[in-house]
Scaffold this motif. Sequence first.
Motif, mmCIF file in Angstrom:
data_model
loop_
_atom_site.group_PDB
_atom_site.id
_atom_site.type_symbol
_atom_site.label_atom_id
_atom_site.label_comp_id
_atom_site.label_asym_id
_atom_site.label_seq_id
_atom_site.Cartn_x
_atom_site.Cartn_y
_atom_site.Cartn_z
ATOM 1 N N THR A 138 -8.040 2.484 7.309
ATOM 2 C CA THR A 138 -7.346 3.409 6.423
ATOM 3 C C THR A 138 -7.213 4.775 7.093
ATOM 4 O O THR A 138 -7.834 5.041 8.121
ATOM 5 N N THR A 139 -6.417 5.645 6.482
ATOM 6 C CA THR A 139 -6.306 7.047 6.918
ATOM 7 C C THR A 139 -6.224 7.926 5.675
ATOM 8 O O THR A 139 -6.134 7.432 4.544
ATOM 9 N N SER A 140 -6.200 9.218 5.890
ATOM 10 C CA SER A 140 -6.132 10.161 4.772
ATOM 11 C C SER A 140 -4.882 9.960 3.924
ATOM 12 O O SER A 140 -4.887 10.266 2.729
ATOM 13 N N ALA A 141 -3.826 9.439 4.525
ATOM 14 C CA ALA A 141 -2.577 9.221 3.782
ATOM 15 C C ALA A 141 -2.720 8.167 2.693
ATOM 16 O O ALA A 141 -1.877 8.072 1.790
ATOM 17 N N ASP A 142 -3.801 7.393 2.751
ATOM 18 C CA ASP A 142 -3.994 6.307 1.788
ATOM 19 C C ASP A 142 -4.728 6.735 0.527
ATOM 20 O O ASP A 142 -4.929 5.914 -0.379
ATOM 21 N N ALA A 143 -5.160 7.994 0.464
ATOM 22 C CA ALA A 143 -5.964 8.432 -0.675
ATOM 23 C C ALA A 143 -5.427 9.731 -1.258
ATOM 24 O O ALA A 143 -5.162 10.679 -0.515
ATOM 25 N N GLN A 144 -5.289 9.776 -2.562
ATOM 26 C CA GLN A 144 -4.879 11.020 -3.218
ATOM 27 C C GLN A 144 -6.022 12.017 -3.229
ATOM 28 O O GLN A 144 -5.827 13.206 -3.010
ATOM 29 N N GLN A 145 -7.220 11.521 -3.513
ATOM 30 C CA GLN A 145 -8.399 12.385 -3.545
ATOM 31 C C GLN A 145 -9.400 11.895 -2.510
ATOM 32 O O GLN A 145 -9.518 10.701 -2.251
ATOM 33 N N SER A 146 -10.124 12.834 -1.934
ATOM 34 C CA SER A 146 -11.120 12.491 -0.922
ATOM 35 C C SER A 146 -12.485 12.261 -1.568
ATOM 36 O O SER A 146 -12.684 12.520 -2.750
ATOM 37 N N LYS A 147 -13.418 11.741 -0.787
ATOM 38 C CA LYS A 147 -14.778 11.520 -1.293
ATOM 39 C C LYS A 147 -15.374 12.846 -1.758
ATOM 40 O O LYS A 147 -15.109 13.877 -1.158
ATOM 41 N N PRO A 148 -16.159 12.794 -2.834
ATOM 42 C CA PRO A 148 -16.796 11.620 -3.439
ATOM 43 C C PRO A 148 -15.929 10.786 -4.376
ATOM 44 O O PRO A 148 -16.438 9.846 -4.991
ATOM 45 N N ALA A 149 -14.651 11.102 -4.523
ATOM 46 C CA ALA A 149 -13.754 10.192 -5.250
ATOM 47 C C ALA A 149 -13.653 8.881 -4.467
ATOM 48 O O ALA A 149 -13.753 8.880 -3.238
ATOM 49 N N PRO A 150 -13.441 7.756 -5.130
ATOM 50 C CA PRO A 150 -13.467 6.459 -4.454
ATOM 51 C C PRO A 150 -12.117 6.010 -3.888
ATOM 52 O O PRO A 150 -11.981 4.870 -3.455
ATOM 53 N N ASP A 151 -11.119 6.900 -3.883
ATOM 54 C CA ASP A 151 -9.755 6.491 -3.531
ATOM 55 C C ASP A 151 -9.657 5.756 -2.206
ATOM 56 O O ASP A 151 -8.936 4.764 -2.082
ATOM 57 N N ILE A 152 -10.352 6.247 -1.181
ATOM 58 C CA ILE A 152 -10.214 5.625 0.136
ATOM 59 C C ILE A 152 -10.825 4.233 0.140
ATOM 60 O O ILE A 152 -10.354 3.331 0.859
ATOM 61 N N LEU A 153 -11.835 4.004 -0.676
ATOM 62 C CA LEU A 153 -12.425 2.670 -0.772
ATOM 63 C C LEU A 153 -11.494 1.730 -1.541
ATOM 64 O O LEU A 153 -11.378 0.552 -1.185
ATOM 65 N N VAL A 154 -10.841 2.248 -2.552
ATOM 66 C CA VAL A 154 -9.850 1.444 -3.273
ATOM 67 C C VAL A 154 -8.747 1.016 -2.312
ATOM 68 O O VAL A 154 -8.330 -0.154 -2.285
ATOM 69 N N ALA A 155 -8.274 1.950 -1.484
ATOM 70 C CA ALA A 155 -7.231 1.632 -0.507
ATOM 71 C C ALA A 155 -7.722 0.595 0.493
ATOM 72 O O ALA A 155 -6.983 -0.325 0.872
ATOM 73 N N ALA A 156 -8.965 0.735 0.928
ATOM 74 C CA ALA A 156 -9.522 -0.213 1.897
ATOM 75 C C ALA A 156 -9.584 -1.619 1.315
ATOM 76 O O ALA A 156 -9.274 -2.607 1.998
ATOM 77 N N LEU A 157 -9.960 -1.720 0.053
ATOM 78 C CA LEU A 157 -10.009 -3.028 -0.608
ATOM 79 C C LEU A 157 -8.608 -3.622 -0.731
ATOM 80 O O LEU A 157 -8.396 -4.803 -0.429
ATOM 81 N N GLU A 158 -7.678 -2.815 -1.170
ATOM 82 C CA GLU A 158 -6.310 -3.309 -1.368
ATOM 83 C C GLU A 158 -5.693 -3.774 -0.054
ATOM 84 O O GLU A 158 -5.053 -4.825 0.018
ATOM 85 N N GLN A 159 -5.879 -3.005 1.010
ATOM 86 C CA GLN A 159 -5.260 -3.330 2.284
ATOM 87 C C GLN A 159 -5.912 -4.524 2.975
ATOM 88 O O GLN A 159 -5.260 -5.260 3.716
ATOM 89 N N SER A 160 -7.191 -4.717 2.717
ATOM 90 C CA SER A 160 -7.909 -5.813 3.374
ATOM 91 C C SER A 160 -7.912 -7.094 2.549
ATOM 92 O O SER A 160 -8.303 -8.158 3.046
ATOM 93 N N GLY A 161 -7.507 -7.007 1.289
ATOM 94 C CA GLY A 161 -7.535 -8.177 0.420
ATOM 95 C C GLY A 161 -8.923 -8.555 -0.039
ATOM 96 O O GLY A 161 -9.155 -9.696 -0.451
#
Length: 225
Positions: A135-158
């Motif tokens: 993932t990259t920063s472009a995949d998340a609206q909010q940064s940690k401690p918000a979980p956005d980047i983890l949500v993106a990682a799950l979606e992209q990896s299946g």
Amino acid sequence: MRTDTPAGVLFDVDGTLLDTTYLHTVCWWEALRQTDQPVPMATVHRSIGMGADKLLEHLLGPERDRDADGKLQEAHDTLYAEYWERLTPLPGAADLLRACAERGLRVVLATSASEHEVGALRRALNADDVVDTVTTSADAQQSKPAPDILVAALEQSGLAAERVVFVGDSVWDVAAAGKLDIPCVGLTCGGTSRGELAGAGAVAVYDDPAALLATLDDSPLTRGR
């Protein structure tokens, strides 16, 4: 827990797989100093792991001149780029990723670094042959401690949240994983203590990737997979 769906490991990168936490600390400290907003380096370090927006909010408060945030981010990025060719993996980092892949786990780099910075991180880590998703920063609206980047990682990896473990080095990593009920394994190599990581909710804490690798088959990464 279903065992007929893929399992994987989400990895934070900065401070978890690469020895960059204190580089970011120095670069933010210098960027703040250059704009006459000095913050003690120890205080800056405690904020590393947040995204730039939340880090500046944490360090300078909500009443700061937000128009200066862009200049601060640019100053940090310029200073940090000077280190790109010298970025160093933490002990056992690439071997840990390969060992996870050998055990049938999908390896995901869940980083909120910018796209051009991610390229430098991947070159330094030198483990693209076993990395499934990045993932990259472009995949998340909010940064940690918000979980956005983890949500993106799950979606992209299946992958599903109930079939992964997150590995990180900061209390912000633990907090982000907790919001999705994802177990988080903490590493102290980013400069956060064992007690702080465990207190934040980490299910296990190790010194560095090499220490986790040494007991991988008895760790939360593979237990029950």
